[in-house]
Design a protein around this motif. Sequence first.
Motif, PDB file in Angstrom:
ATOM      1  N   UNK A  61       0.956  -1.414   0.021  1.00 42.08           N
ATOM      2  CA  UNK A  61      -0.267   0.037   0.084  1.00 42.08           C
ATOM      3  C   UNK A  61       0.843   1.522  -0.156  1.00 42.08           C
ATOM      4  N   UNK A  62       2.186   1.141  -0.150  1.00 35.70           N
ATOM      5  CA  UNK A  62       3.071   2.270  -0.130  1.00 35.70           C
ATOM      6  C   UNK A  62       3.672   2.856   1.076  1.00 35.70           C
ATOM      7  N   UNK A  63       3.411   1.976   2.197  1.00 36.24           N
ATOM      8  CA  UNK A  63       4.281   2.272   3.477  1.00 36.24           C
ATOM      9  C   UNK A  63       5.584   1.912   3.606  1.00 36.24           C
ATOM     10  N   UNK A  64       6.482   2.613   4.107  1.00 33.54           N
ATOM     11  CA  UNK A  64       7.885   2.008   4.428  1.00 33.54           C
ATOM     12  C   UNK A  64       7.911   0.981   5.741  1.00 33.54           C
ATOM     13  N   UNK A  65       8.160  -0.259   5.340  1.00 33.99           N
ATOM     14  CA  UNK A  65       8.392  -1.191   6.338  1.00 33.99           C
ATOM     15  C   UNK A  65       9.567  -1.991   5.959  1.00 33.99           C
ATOM     16  N   UNK A  66      10.302  -2.271   7.201  1.00 32.62           N
ATOM     17  CA  UNK A  66      11.701  -2.955   6.994  1.00 32.62           C
ATOM     18  C   UNK A  66      11.480  -4.447   6.274  1.00 32.62           C
ATOM     19  N   UNK A  67      12.416  -4.974   5.290  1.00 34.98           N
ATOM     20  CA  UNK A  67      12.028  -6.115   4.915  1.00 34.98           C
ATOM     21  C   UNK A  67      12.066  -7.195   5.876  1.00 34.98           C
ATOM     22  N   UNK A  68      11.035  -8.088   5.358  1.00 32.22           N
ATOM     23  CA  UNK A  68      10.960  -9.201   6.177  1.00 32.22           C
ATOM     24  C   UNK A  68      11.458 -10.512   5.532  1.00 32.22           C
ATOM     25  N   UNK A  69      11.980 -11.348   6.331  1.00 24.58           N
ATOM     26  CA  UNK A  69      12.397 -12.570   5.905  1.00 24.58           C
ATOM     27  C   UNK A  69      12.063 -13.697   6.965  1.00 24.58           C
ATOM     28  N   UNK A  70      12.056 -15.047   6.248  1.00 25.68           N
ATOM     29  CA  UNK A  70      12.058 -16.183   7.188  1.00 25.68           C
ATOM     30  C   UNK A  70      13.410 -16.492   7.581  1.00 25.68           C
ATOM     31  N   UNK A  71      13.587 -16.881   8.997  1.00 28.06           N
ATOM     32  CA  UNK A  71      14.971 -16.928   9.375  1.00 28.06           C
ATOM     33  C   UNK A  71      14.915 -18.324  10.294  1.00 28.06           C
ATOM     34  N   UNK A  72      15.786 -19.091   9.510  1.00 25.36           N
ATOM     35  CA  UNK A  72      15.868 -20.616  10.243  1.00 25.36           C
ATOM     36  C   UNK A  72      16.936 -20.505  11.536  1.00 25.36           C
ATOM     37  N   UNK A  73      16.284 -21.042  12.432  1.00 29.29           N
ATOM     38  CA  UNK A  73      17.185 -21.007  13.828  1.00 29.29           C
ATOM     39  C   UNK A  73      17.579 -22.557  14.011  1.00 29.29           C
ATOM     40  N   UNK A 112      13.518 -23.599  17.446  1.00 34.79           N
ATOM     41  CA  UNK A 112      14.203 -24.211  16.270  1.00 34.79           C
ATOM     42  C   UNK A 112      13.195 -24.078  15.311  1.00 34.79           C
ATOM     43  N   UNK A 113      13.891 -23.840  13.871  1.00 37.73           N
ATOM     44  CA  UNK A 113      13.011 -23.824  12.784  1.00 37.73           C
ATOM     45  C   UNK A 113      12.647 -22.240  12.178  1.00 37.73           C
ATOM     46  N   UNK A 114      11.547 -22.311  11.733  1.00 34.45           N
ATOM     47  CA  UNK A 114      11.121 -21.187  11.103  1.00 34.45           C
ATOM     48  C   UNK A 114      10.971 -19.805  12.091  1.00 34.45           C
ATOM     49  N   UNK A 115      11.392 -18.859  11.815  1.00 35.11           N
ATOM     50  CA  UNK A 115      11.066 -17.588  12.777  1.00 35.11           C
ATOM     51  C   UNK A 115      11.081 -16.503  11.913  1.00 35.11           C
ATOM     52  N   UNK A 116      10.768 -15.163  12.240  1.00 35.25           N
ATOM     53  CA  UNK A 116      10.628 -14.040  11.519  1.00 35.25           C
ATOM     54  C   UNK A 116      11.886 -13.195  11.716  1.00 35.25           C
TER      55      UNK A 116
END
Length: 254
Positions: free
Chosen positions: A59-71, A92-96
């Motif tokens: 929608x045009x807002x500035x938001x930090x890039x999101x990733x899935x992070x494996x721990x 353990x596994x998929x985090x944000x």
Amino acid sequence: MLTDVTATRYITPLREGGSLPGLIEADDLGTYVLKFTGAGQGRKTLVAEVLCGELARRLGFRVPRLVTAEVDPVLALAEPDQEVQALLRSSGGTNLGMEFLSGALGFDPSAFDVDPREAGRVIWFDALVNNVDRSWRNPNLLRWHGDLWLIDHGATLIWHHNWPGAEASAARPYDASEHALRTFAPDVAAAAADLAPLVTEDLLAEVTAAIPDVWLDGEPGFAAPDDLRRAYARPLLSRAADVHRRVTGIEEVR
């Protein structure tokens, strides 16, 4: 889909967050603020972060890039803090992960100015997703390179904590009386005219597709992750049409 990275080093906890997020390095050499599946709020917080963050971005807002992070829980072995150890072991596994904006300043309504158009757009978006955590006490906004950035959307979509009551919950007004931007003469009606037509079934399908299946599996009352994705989209689609008429608490500063 979000980019997937692997956490390679836990740097430090960020104790200003209620869920004890942490700063990590990843195998793409990036630095991220990590939110854990093992934190007290659980995976629904991460679902809300992805859905709202990716919707805001489109929608045009500035938001930090999101990733899935494996721990890998083995990271806990190097941590002296027992609370952090427990969090890493249970996540353990998929985090944000959220891209760390180095040098960003927390938004202070008394120190920064926001024009009415931008203030109205943020309040309209927060009304859409029912964000109860953008108050003057805790704005969850950053100032980075002179621009306003939106962060921390875990306390949104409150209807997903009680799916049988979701329709009734989503129909309620949005109280903006303590919103961090209410004193900047927000033009919510103009924001609705610009943004509401953009919230379509196709857009919401694209955004909900970014939520990992592992965070949606096993939700009572839903046979498959895609059923739950559609349940997330329905209240937002209906709410977008007229939520601006149900924003309260800013009339006196218009």
